[in-house]
Design an enzyme around this catalytic site. Structure first.
Site, PDB file in Angstrom:
ATOM      1  N   ASP A  42      36.617  44.345  54.797  1.00 50.69           N
ATOM      2  CA  ASP A  42      36.016  44.419  53.474  1.00 50.69           C
ATOM      3  C   ASP A  42      35.715  45.894  53.192  1.00 50.69           C
ATOM      4  O   ASP A  42      35.545  46.689  54.123  1.00 50.69           O
ATOM      5  CB  ASP A  42      34.737  43.581  53.465  1.00 50.69           C
ATOM      6  CG  ASP A  42      33.938  43.789  52.199  1.00 50.69           C
ATOM      7  OD1 ASP A  42      34.503  43.603  51.111  1.00 50.69           O
ATOM      8  OD2 ASP A  42      32.748  44.153  52.321  1.00 50.69           O
ATOM      9  N   ASP A  44      33.398  47.520  50.336  1.00 53.22           N
ATOM     10  CA  ASP A  44      32.047  47.965  49.973  1.00 53.22           C
ATOM     11  C   ASP A  44      30.983  47.294  50.837  1.00 53.22           C
ATOM     12  O   ASP A  44      30.881  46.071  50.871  1.00 53.22           O
ATOM     13  CB  ASP A  44      31.783  47.674  48.494  1.00 53.22           C
ATOM     14  CG  ASP A  44      32.812  48.372  47.603  1.00 53.22           C
ATOM     15  OD1 ASP A  44      33.174  49.521  47.920  1.00 53.22           O
ATOM     16  OD2 ASP A  44      33.247  47.768  46.605  1.00 53.22           O
ATOM     17  N   GLN A  86      37.335  43.542  43.537  1.00 49.80           N
ATOM     18  CA  GLN A  86      36.949  44.631  42.624  1.00 49.80           C
ATOM     19  C   GLN A  86      36.918  44.086  41.200  1.00 49.80           C
ATOM     20  O   GLN A  86      37.782  44.393  40.368  1.00 49.80           O
ATOM     21  CB  GLN A  86      37.922  45.819  42.767  1.00 49.80           C
ATOM     22  CG  GLN A  86      37.858  46.509  44.123  1.00 49.80           C
ATOM     23  CD  GLN A  86      36.481  47.137  44.418  1.00 49.80           C
ATOM     24  OE1 GLN A  86      35.747  47.491  43.499  1.00 49.80           O
ATOM     25  NE2 GLN A  86      36.145  47.265  45.696  1.00 49.80           N
ATOM     26  N   CYS A 119      41.538  42.148  44.820  1.00 45.05           N
ATOM     27  CA  CYS A 119      41.424  41.138  43.765  1.00 45.05           C
ATOM     28  C   CYS A 119      40.757  41.802  42.562  1.00 45.05           C
ATOM     29  O   CYS A 119      39.615  42.239  42.663  1.00 45.05           O
ATOM     30  CB  CYS A 119      40.599  39.942  44.215  1.00 45.05           C
ATOM     31  SG  CYS A 119      40.155  38.886  42.815  1.00 45.05           S
TER      32      CYS A 119
HETATM   33 ZN   LIG Z   1      41.655  37.421  42.232  1.00 44.95          ZN
END
Ligand SMILES: [Zn+2]
Length: 559
Positions: A42, A44, A86, A119
């Site tokens: 991941d 952030d 995102q 995404c």
């Molecule tokens: Zn998505």
């Protein structure tokens, strides 16, 4: 024909997974790591400090120790991908160009990643890539030329772990101050920070990598032992296949409750069934004559070595003494207790490791490793499964198995009935399964929707039905491991009496439901110690319907 009279080659006849094509940058054949090819991260809160909707490369701050930790993974031959939600793109808070600048800055600080999966959607878009949906994990696995089950994802919130599990990948939660307590309780694998997560990934990878045994020291016959119930036997399957890869003959000692599962394991040539009064949950008194008979049977095997598999709360030492008395020269087992002269390989495993890996690490310590064309997944011998009854219709139904040997891990019948009703209303064909002593419950559940198969199946018959399911809804009990062994996704109604990280469905797409922080947590209770069975009774049937939808769309299942 009795099992021990069968042709050994027949008992090894389970089909072997051919493995994904390994063209390009993958590890060379023969050195392929056993557990993982890739680590997904991941962004952030995991790789860099979370600056909400950041489009500014100047604000990128890696978490402490990130660069060195990632370099340790790279040095170990693991490929790295970033999987990140995102939604700021969908919301117009930053442009794609700004995001690319941020990612360039991240690579400048942390080194190159083999893939970036983003995404760009919002929750309202209903896409299949925004975590907790598994789409990004599947996409990363494809881009890295591997499978989701050979990936481990590191993230800081429940959505990350849920996405990993729904894809059949492992998930490590590294909590931050924003991580919710219930997300921490539900995680099967926790680490304090990114470097600690990386160290544990590498430690687990290394632990199943066998010390090489010189050709001249290869054994002829290995006696493997797994007493206890069907689920315990099934999760030991990968370790037994590792032993079988290096031995000419494998003899399995199991107990009466695990016998039916033992008959389904690839790699086993012969079976000895005998209760062990220091393992059984409701043991008969120790009968000296029975112990003498067992010792004589073990001696008659003529084994060159024995590998004794146990759960962390069981002792291998009483059996090790009998094995010594039976003349077995080399004995391996996990033992925190001092074994004196009883063990030649005394192996130790930290808590929290999945049971199949715990067993694989013992096999590795004894010199046995899964062959490169096998995978550390649970498996069943296809030739041991009967045909599925024709009246059940086409594959793709949902199996709902409400019962369990331990009532603390069973789904409350009233909830199971509501789940059956909701699944049926959502258009699913539902089969309600249970043993002969669970007919009352299955009938009551099926009255709310579905077909009652209570008492209609033995374990191989249940396995055949499970193998054609689109998903299995079940507590922490044997059929969950049957589903994992068939590669069928599991909606796990998991009572937290034992750790999910050790006993959850292994390397198969899974959604975990239930209150992981309920008061029964880690009690090992066989019957629920809390009035109302609150760990499971609070599950909303709509959560089960949603879980089945997520798992059906995830591209998982079927191997
Ligand atoms: Zn998505």
């Amino acid at each position: 024909m009795r099992q021990d009279q069968e042709d050994p080659d027949q008992r090894r006849s389970a089909p072997v997974y051919a493995g994904a094509g390994r063209a390009g940058s993958g590890p060379v054949e023969g050195t392929r790591p056993v557990l993982y090819d890739a680590v997904l991260l991941d962004r952030d809160g995991t790789l860099i400090e979370d600056v909400p909707y950041n489009g500014d490369p100047e604000k990128v701050r890696p978490v402490p120790g990130a660069r060195a930790a990632l370099d340790r993974l790279r040095a170990a031959g693991l490929r790295l991908a970033v999987v990140t939600n995102q939604s700021g793109l969908a919301r117009g808070y930053f442009s794609e160009e700004q995001m690319r600048a941020v990612h360039a800055r991240i690579e400048e600080l942390l080194g190159r990643f083999d893939a970036w999966l983003v995404c760009p959607h919002d929750d309202a878009d209903g896409c299949d890539c925004r975590k907790p949906a598994p789409g990004l994990v599947h996409a990363a696995a494809r881009e890295l030329d591997t499978s989701a089950s050979r990936c481990v994802l590191v993230g800081d919130i429940g959505r990350d772990v849920a996405a990993a599990m729904a894809a059949g990948a492992a998930g490590v939660l590294v909590p931050t101050p924003v991580t919710r307590p219930e997300e921490i309780a539900a995680a099967g694998w926790l680490a304090n920070d990114l470097p600690a997560a990386v160290d544990e990934i590498l430690r687990r990878q290394q632990a199943v990598h066998a010390v090489s045994v010189p050709a001249g020291e290869r054994v002829g016959t290995t006696l493997v032992v797994r007493s206890d119930s069907a689920g315990d036997v099934l999760v030991t399957g990968p370790a037994i296949r590792a032993v079988a890869a290096g031995a000419q003959r494998v003899v399995l000692l199991c107990g009466p409750r695990g016998r039916a599962a033992a008959d389904l394991l690839p790699g086993v040539d012969e079976i000895i069934e005998h209760p062990l009064p220091w393992i059984d949950p409701a043991p008969a008194p120790v009968d000296p004559d029975a112990m003498r008979t067992l010792t004589a049977r073990l001696a008659a095997v003529g084994a060159d070595e024995a590998v004794v598999f146990t759960s962390f709360h069981q002792s291998a030492l009483p059996l090790a003494l009998l094995l010594r008395m039976a003349g077995i020269r080399r004995i391996a087992a996990i033992s925190d207790d001092y074994p004196g002269a009883l063990l030649d390989v005394r192996h130790r495993v930290p808590v929290g490791v999945p049971e199949p890996e715990r067993a694989l690490s013992l096999a590795a310590a004894a010199g046995h490793r899964l062959p490169v064309n096998d995978e550390p997944v649970l498996r069943l011998r296809q030739d041991a499964l009967p045909s599925r009854p024709a009246d059940l219709g086409d594959p793709g139904y949902v199996v709902l198995h409400p019962g369990s040997d331990a009532s603390s891990r069973a789904c409350p019948p009233e909830l199971a009935a509501r789940i059956a009703g909701s699944l049926t209303a959502a258009g699913h064909r539902v089969l309600i399964t249970g043993g002969p002593d669970e007919r009352d419950v299955t009938a009551r559940v099926a009255a709310a929707g579905g077909t009652d198969l209570g008492g209609r199946t033995d374990l191989p018959g249940l396995a055949a039905i499970v193998a054609d399911a689109g998903a299995v809804v079940v507590g922490n009990t044997g059929p969950a491991h049957l589903a994992a062994a068939a590669g069928v996704p599991v909606v796990s109604l998991f009572a937290p009496t034992v750790p999910f990280g050790q006993w959850g469905p292994y390397r198969v797409p899974t959604v975990r439901l239930g209150d992981a922080g309920a008061p029964c947590r880690d009690t090992r209770a066989a019957s629920c110690p809390v009035p109302g069975h609150p760990c499971l009774s609070g599950i909303d049937p709509a959560e089960v319907v949603e879980a089945v939808r997520v798992l059906a769309g995830g591209g998982g299942g079927g191997r």
